[in-house]
Enzyme design. Structure first.
Site, PDB file in Angstrom:
ATOM      1  N   HIS A  65       0.833  -1.202   0.000  1.00 52.77           N
ATOM      2  CA  HIS A  65       0.000   0.000   0.000  1.00 52.77           C
ATOM      3  C   HIS A  65       0.870   1.257   0.000  1.00 52.77           C
ATOM      4  CE1 HIS A  65      -2.819   2.990   1.890  1.00 52.77           C
ATOM      5  NE2 HIS A  65      -3.588   2.498   0.923  1.00 52.77           N
ATOM      6  N   ASP A 111      -6.194   1.564  -2.077  1.00 52.96           N
ATOM      7  CA  ASP A 111      -6.896   1.320  -0.815  1.00 52.96           C
ATOM      8  C   ASP A 111      -7.680   0.013  -0.855  1.00 52.96           C
ATOM      9  OD1 ASP A 111      -5.825   3.708   0.053  1.00 52.96           O
ATOM     10  OD2 ASP A 111      -7.723   4.808   0.032  1.00 52.96           O
TER      11      ASP A 111
END
Length: 137
Positions: A65, A111
């Site tokens: 991420h 996300d």
């Protein structure tokens, strides 16, 4: 115990929100007994900053991420922490809206991927609040 996500049951329509979006995605995918905050200081990469090698699969989700956000900033000139985007939580998955290649879609996909990864990864209690100076070199 059965856990029913009211977000999934309500089939909430798409909405732009910024970082709150990511927290909502995490809450949708993680076990009921956990809170999104328990993922904020986990391993070497979950939370602010990051260094060393990820210590487990969940920490690797955060590492990926972080790199996804980094690519969004460098390659696409996006600001992931403030970028609004639209998505939907439905049938145990997350759908990102928007045209491919736009900042909104790129950040949403970062996300979404991380939140789904969190849901698929084991949470190991001893990896919360670790001594990063010692374990993350």
């Amino acid at each position: 115990a059965v856990c029913v996500s009211l977000l999934g049951a309500a089939n909430i329509p798409p909405h732009p929100l910024n970082l709150i979006n990511f927290m909502e995605m995490i809450r949708y995918t993680i076990p009921c007994e956990k809170t999104w905050g328990e993922y904020a200081d986990y391993g070497c990469y979950c939370g602010a900053g990051g260094s060393g090698r990820p210590i487990d699969a969940l920490d690797r989700c955060c590492y990926v991420h972080d790199n996804c956000y980094g690519d969004a900033e460098k390659k696409h000139k996006c600001n992931p922490k403030t970028q609004s985007y639209s998505y939907k939580l439905t049938k145990r998955t997350i759908i990102c809206y928007g045209a491919a290649g736009t900042c909104a879609r790129i950040v949403c996909d970062c996300d979404r991927t991380a939140a789904l990864c969190f849901g698929d990864s084991e949470y190991i209690e001893r990896h919360k609040n670790i001594d990063t100076a010692r374990f993350c070199q």
